[in-house]
Design an enzyme around this catalytic site. Structure first.
Site, PDB file in Angstrom:
ATOM      1  N   TRP A 140      81.178  43.419  -5.961  1.00  0.00           N
ATOM      2  CA  TRP A 140      80.395  44.654  -6.112  1.00  0.00           C
ATOM      3  C   TRP A 140      81.248  45.761  -6.696  1.00  0.00           C
ATOM      4  O   TRP A 140      80.787  46.544  -7.529  1.00  0.00           O
ATOM      5  CB  TRP A 140      79.792  45.066  -4.771  1.00  0.00           C
ATOM      6  CG  TRP A 140      78.863  44.025  -4.223  1.00  0.00           C
ATOM      7  CD1 TRP A 140      78.985  43.374  -3.035  1.00  0.00           C
ATOM      8  CD2 TRP A 140      77.686  43.488  -4.857  1.00  0.00           C
ATOM      9  NE1 TRP A 140      77.966  42.471  -2.886  1.00  0.00           N
ATOM     10  CE2 TRP A 140      77.156  42.513  -3.978  1.00  0.00           C
ATOM     11  CE3 TRP A 140      77.033  43.723  -6.070  1.00  0.00           C
ATOM     12  CZ2 TRP A 140      76.011  41.777  -4.279  1.00  0.00           C
ATOM     13  CZ3 TRP A 140      75.891  42.996  -6.367  1.00  0.00           C
ATOM     14  CH2 TRP A 140      75.385  42.045  -5.487  1.00  0.00           C
ATOM     15  N   ASP A 151      80.653  53.113  -2.061  1.00  0.00           N
ATOM     16  CA  ASP A 151      79.542  52.175  -1.907  1.00  0.00           C
ATOM     17  C   ASP A 151      79.618  51.661  -0.469  1.00  0.00           C
ATOM     18  O   ASP A 151      80.492  50.861  -0.131  1.00  0.00           O
ATOM     19  CB  ASP A 151      79.688  51.031  -2.918  1.00  0.00           C
ATOM     20  CG  ASP A 151      78.632  49.945  -2.720  1.00  0.00           C
ATOM     21  OD1 ASP A 151      77.792  50.080  -1.822  1.00  0.00           O
ATOM     22  OD2 ASP A 151      78.672  48.951  -3.485  1.00  0.00           O
ATOM     23  N   LYS A 185      71.057  45.893   3.944  1.00  0.00           N
ATOM     24  CA  LYS A 185      72.115  45.238   4.708  1.00  0.00           C
ATOM     25  C   LYS A 185      72.136  45.752   6.144  1.00  0.00           C
ATOM     26  O   LYS A 185      72.342  44.995   7.063  1.00  0.00           O
ATOM     27  CB  LYS A 185      73.488  45.491   4.069  1.00  0.00           C
ATOM     28  CG  LYS A 185      73.571  45.131   2.583  1.00  0.00           C
ATOM     29  CD  LYS A 185      73.800  43.660   2.338  1.00  0.00           C
ATOM     30  CE  LYS A 185      73.612  43.243   0.886  1.00  0.00           C
ATOM     31  NZ  LYS A 185      74.343  44.013  -0.104  1.00  0.00           N
TER      32      LYS A 185
END
Ligand SMILES: *Cc1c(COP(=O)(O)O)cnc(C)c1O
Length: 356
Positions: free
Chosen positions: A102, A168, A192
């Site tokens: 990511w 993030d 998540k």
């Protein structure tokens, strides 16, 4: 049979949240209408949006005078580009830490916008550690990923930098107490840890906006969404409602202090058992192991089908590692009960007794 859901995302939500969400789909607050068939500008949904935003201020301790809270679409993946577009100036540059898939994707998208310096990377060892970094004071910001969902590493303490911080936090948002005021921008896909797929939480410092000298497309402009309180266009009403319910659940049970303690218990139970069990091994540096996504391997891959069968038998779901790394990954997000970790640990111990 009770299923123990270790899915990495979309992931487990509290039972109470699922019950309330399903009621709202059929008949919202006894109005004879579903929440997803009324105007987003009507009183029902406006109240939901206000509450969903308010809860973020309450849980983070941030002030509405200083920070904007938005619920956007496009996932965390959209934020890779959007964050750079809004914060990376034409003349300046941004510093990034490359700690996994990511993080690399964030770097790739930011490079489309402007100059990027990678100030640390753990790519040389398959992202199994977190690199030391020297963050330059003159960067527009330093971007990092607080929890690396695929590889299973997590910052135990955030990097110190003299420039603004951008993070993030998709896979560990609101999983522990933290100092939100350190950040100019935090973003997190809801699916998540704080809700279902379909919306992304974005928290941005007001003073960080409007500095790029760039013509930003309307739908990618934080200022537009902030000024319209995330209602510039039709928001994903159901995803935001379920996120609101999840944040309410978190708040009512005791907030970040409460969940932080439970998550620490889950983390300790799992890794202590892992380290004692000769049949398994962890994949990352012990000091940066993630409390959210525990990655591990079998010492003897030949026993995989036996272990998988035992997992299934015990009702354990979602333990498969990411397709890019293999092995196993136990995701222990906020809504996963400690009991589920105990069940997993028991199965691992029984496996060792049987095949060790
Ligand atoms: C899952 C994840 C993403 C991607 O999220 P999408 O909402 O699917 O775009 C980005 N960053 C991290 C840390 C993630 O865990």
């Amino acid at each position: 049979m009770k299923i123990h859901n270790f899915s990495a995302g979309p992931a487990i939500l509290p039972e109470e949240v699922l019950r309330k969400a399903s009621e709202a789909v059929k008949n919202y607050q006894d109005k004879g209408l579903s929440l997803i068939e009324v105007s987003h500008r009507g009183p029902e949904f406006v109240e939901v949006m206000e509450r969903a935003r308010q809860l973020v201020y309450e849980l983070s301790g941030l002030s509405p005078n200083e920070y904007e809270v938005m619920y956007l679409q496009g996932g965390a993946s959209m934020q890779f580009y959007m964050s750079a577009l809004n914060l990376l100036s034409n003349k300046g540059y941004a510093a990034y830490v490359d700690t996994g898939t990511w993080a690399s994707n964030a770097i790739k998208e930011a490079k489309r916008v402007g100059r990027v310096e990678v100030v640390g990377s753990s790519a040389d060892k398959q992202y199994t550690y977190l690199p030391d970094i020297v963050a330059p004071a003159d960067a527009d910001y330093l971007h990092f990923t607080s929890n690396n969902t695929i590889y299973g590493t997590q910052y135990q303490e955030f990097p110190e930098a003299k420039c603004p911080l951008v993070c993030d936090m998709s896979s560990d948002m609101f999983s522990r107490p933290f100092d939100a005021e350190k950040f100019d921008l935090i973003y997190a896909g809801a699916q998540k840890n704080i809700g279902p797929a379909g919306t992304t939480l974005v928290i941005v410092k007001k003073s960080a906006l409007g500095k790029t000298d760039r013509d930003i497309p309307t739908m990618l402009d934080y200022k537009v969404h902030a000024s319209k309180e995330s209602m510039f266009n039709t928001p994903p009403v159901f995803a935001i409602y379920v996120t609101m319910l999840t944040l309410e659940w978190l708040k009512e049970n005791g907030g970040l202090e409460w969940i932080g303690k439970i998550n620490q218990l889950k983390k300790d139970s799992f890794y202590q058992a892992l380290d004692r069990n000769p049949m398994f091994k962890g994949t990352v540096d012990i000091s940066v192991r993630s409390g959210m996504n525990a990655t591990f391997l079998l010492e003897d891959e030949g026993l995989k089908s036996h272990f998988d069968a035992m997992l299934k038998e015990a009702g354990i779901s979602g333990l498969k590692g990411h397709r890019s790394v293999g092995g196993y990954r136990a995701s222990m997000y906020n809504a996963l009960p400690l009991e589920s970790v105990h069940v997993l640990v028991d199965v691992m111990n029984q496996f060792a007794q049987k095949f060790g």
